[in-house]
Design a protein around this motif. Structure first.
Motif, PDB file in Angstrom:
ATOM      1  N   ALA A 126       0.561  -0.971  -0.228  1.00  0.00           N
ATOM      2  CA  ALA A 126      -0.079  -0.260   0.032  1.00  0.00           C
ATOM      3  C   ALA A 126       0.713   1.144   0.213  1.00  0.00           C
ATOM      4  CB  ALA A 126      -0.672  -0.140   1.350  1.00  0.00           C
ATOM      5  N   SER A 127       2.350   1.552   0.465  1.00  0.00           N
ATOM      6  CA  SER A 127       2.943   2.339   0.873  1.00  0.00           C
ATOM      7  C   SER A 127       3.550   2.429  -0.385  1.00  0.00           C
ATOM      8  CB  SER A 127       3.305   2.065   1.778  1.00  0.00           C
ATOM      9  OG  SER A 127       4.362   1.221   1.736  1.00  0.00           O
ATOM     10  N   ALA A 128       3.817   1.196  -1.529  1.00  0.00           N
ATOM     11  CA  ALA A 128       4.815   1.855  -2.673  1.00  0.00           C
ATOM     12  C   ALA A 128       3.412   2.294  -3.610  1.00  0.00           C
ATOM     13  CB  ALA A 128       4.772  -0.106  -2.726  1.00  0.00           C
ATOM     14  N   ARG A 129       2.192   1.864  -3.049  1.00  0.00           N
ATOM     15  CA  ARG A 129       1.746   2.316  -4.132  1.00  0.00           C
ATOM     16  C   ARG A 129       0.836   3.938  -4.193  1.00  0.00           C
ATOM     17  NH1 ARG A 129      -1.585  -1.643  -2.803  1.00  0.00           N
ATOM     18  NH2 ARG A 129      -3.496  -0.218  -1.128  1.00  0.00           N
ATOM     19  N   ARG A 130       0.825   3.962  -3.417  1.00  0.00           N
ATOM     20  CA  ARG A 130       0.762   6.020  -2.753  1.00  0.00           C
ATOM     21  C   ARG A 130       2.430   6.967  -3.618  1.00  0.00           C
ATOM     22  NH1 ARG A 130       3.781   8.069   0.279  1.00  0.00           N
ATOM     23  NH2 ARG A 130       3.818   5.869   1.893  1.00  0.00           N
ATOM     24  N   ALA A 131       3.325   5.771  -3.061  1.00  0.00           N
ATOM     25  CA  ALA A 131       4.524   6.219  -2.716  1.00  0.00           C
ATOM     26  C   ALA A 131       4.567   6.890  -5.079  1.00  0.00           C
ATOM     27  CB  ALA A 131       5.904   6.254  -2.832  1.00  0.00           C
ATOM     28  N   VAL A 132       4.114   5.774  -5.727  1.00  0.00           N
ATOM     29  CA  VAL A 132       3.785   6.039  -6.996  1.00  0.00           C
ATOM     30  C   VAL A 132       2.995   6.962  -7.578  1.00  0.00           C
ATOM     31  CG1 VAL A 132       3.267   4.913  -8.709  1.00  0.00           C
ATOM     32  CG2 VAL A 132       4.552   3.467  -7.370  1.00  0.00           C
ATOM     33  N   ALA A 133       2.178   6.806  -6.519  1.00  0.00           N
ATOM     34  CA  ALA A 133       1.550   8.466  -6.914  1.00  0.00           C
ATOM     35  C   ALA A 133       1.696   9.629  -7.017  1.00  0.00           C
ATOM     36  CB  ALA A 133       0.135   8.189  -6.663  1.00  0.00           C
TER      37      ALA A 133
END
Length: 452
Positions: A433-440
């Motif tokens: 979930a943190s990876a998805r946020r950072a990519v966004a």
């Protein structure tokens, strides 16, 4: 990308699929971070999971595993007729039918009449009302719950001593309701509700490290192992990362950087310009659970030959003993000691020989015959690993509302990812979930700069 744990690898893979050029710098000689499957020095192909183990039914996590063709299974655990305990200096063996688990204060009559999910809803509300993946914990009256302890929260809400004990032992990562914030416990309970509603928890066939390795294989030469990030310097339109690899100092330049290092390591990274004082303090004040595991490999599973489970509850400093080999096929076996927080920290500080001696002496008391069967001993101490410096995080008073936003806050072109700044610290789906946020964040900044 700084860090080749799950958050860093997943971020890199998502950006590659979007057409970005990426590099992943991993200081260790293997990827995975706190997903660590230990195979040596164990016999007959046996292994243990020293870090993240279980795969819950989080849709995004399951989707990525399917995309990578990582196989999952629900291995059947053998049930042995007798369970072992060791309390107050006495070894006990009871039939599985008589076994009642860890002793604790009983629930009140009104609580005992409810199912576990109903108990959670009574004292913590529902995940439908406050989805832990997207909730704004600073809103309304929720912030006030971050200023009281989890113990006080449950007392105020009328929970019995029995339920407070149940909550502390079931989903209180700090190990004590007195040290964790009330809002932090609510988040844990809401996550628990979500996960109960998802598909059954499974394991990764062949070891959990198959997951990060599959990501690394897709990324190929973009992953640089043995590359320790030292400094990140931002200029107007460029970020320069200085790192050490194979004894040489090298540099890479990029438009943006995702820092997916463990939160405990971030404060030691040189950033120019430096983090604001309050953000740096958020990283330095992280509450980190201590996790030390000591594993003993044996020639046979002699405990099973006695009709006993290898799992044993004890009040010894080594804590719970688990049969780490129960789900694997072999003649040999592995028993693992899982001490609680304070004892874990104490054991981690001991020299390896002293740690092994203390654990083996205690294991022998619980499972007599261990020394005669012993083949190898191995320990994993996350506290003393210089590239990790501890296990998962948990929120103390006011940290969920004040610290957590700072842990997620981008610093110019540097973005932060990791399970520690997700809704579910210590879990694979939290890291994802943190990876998805950072990519966004990366994509949004790139779009903004291009439009400008």
């Amino acid at each position: 990308m700084l860090g080749g744990g799950l958050a860093g690898l997943a971020s890199a893979w998502e950006l590659v699929k979007r057409g970005y050029e990426v590099r992943v710098l991993e200081a260790n000689t293997q990827v995975g971070g706190r997903i660590r499957t230990v195979r040596a020095p164990f016999p007959e192909g046996l292994y243990v999971e020293a870090g993240a183990t279980h795969v819950v039914g989080d849709p995004d996590l399951r989707s990525l595993l399917s995309e990578l063709k990582v196989e999952l299974a629900r291995p059947a655990r053998s049930r042995w007729p007798q369970r072992v305990g060791f309390k107050r200096g006495v070894r006990t063996v009871v039939s599985s039918e008589e076994y009642r688990g860890e002793e604790g204060p009983p629930l009140r009559e009104d609580e005992a009449a409810l199912e576990f999910g109903e108990l959670l809803a009574r004292y913590f509300g529902s995940a439908q009302e406050h989805d832990p993946r997207t909730a704004d914990w600073a809103q309304g009256g929720l912030a006030a719950l971050d200023r009281i302890s989890a113990e006080q929260l449950l007392v105020d809400r009328g929970a019995s001593e029995g339920f407070r004990h149940l909550a502390e032992t079931s989903f209180c990562p700090s190990g004590s309701l007195k040290t964790m914030s009330g809002l932090g416990l609510i988040r844990e309970a809401l996550n628990f509700q979500l996960e109960i509603g998802w598909a059954d928890t499974t394991r990764i066939v062949g070891g959990a490290d198959t997951f990060p390795q599959a990501l690394a294989q897709r990324l190929g030469a973009r992953v640089l192992l043995g590359a320790q990030a030292l400094r990140v310097e931002q200029r107007e339109s460029e970020v320069t990362v200085t790192f050490r690899r194979q004894g040489e100092t090298q540099q890479l330049s990029a438009r943006q950087v995702i820092c997916a290092l463990p939160g405990t390591v971030v404060e030691g990274l040189q950033l120019a310009p430096a983090l604001p004082p309050d953000q740096l303090r958020a990283f330095s004040d992280l509450n980190i659970a201590s996790v030390t595991h000591v594993y003993a490999a044996t020639r046979t599973r002699f405990w099973n030959a006695r009709g006993e489970s290898g799992n044993a509850e004890t009040d010894l400093p080594i804590g719970m003993i688990r049969d780490e080999s129960a789900l694997q096929k072999s003649t040999a076996g592995i028993l693992g000691a899982h001490p609680d927080g304070p004892q874990s920290r104490r054991l981690a500080a001991l020299p390896e020989a002293d740690r092994q001696r203390e654990v083996l002496e205690a294991m022998e008391r619980v499972h007599p015959g261990l020394r005669e069967e012993l083949l190898a001993v191995h320990s994993v101490c996350w506290d003393t690993d210089p590239l990790i410096r501890g296990a998962f995080t948990w929120p103390g008073l006011e940290q969920l509302t004040k610290q957590d936003p700072l842990l997620r806050q981008a610093h110019g072109a540097v973005h932060f990812a990791g399970d520690y700044n997700s809704h579910r610290p210590g879990f694979m789906h939290g890291a994802l979930a943190s990876a998805r946020r950072a990519v966004a964040e990366v994509v949004a900044r790139e779009t903004s700069v291009t439009a400008g």
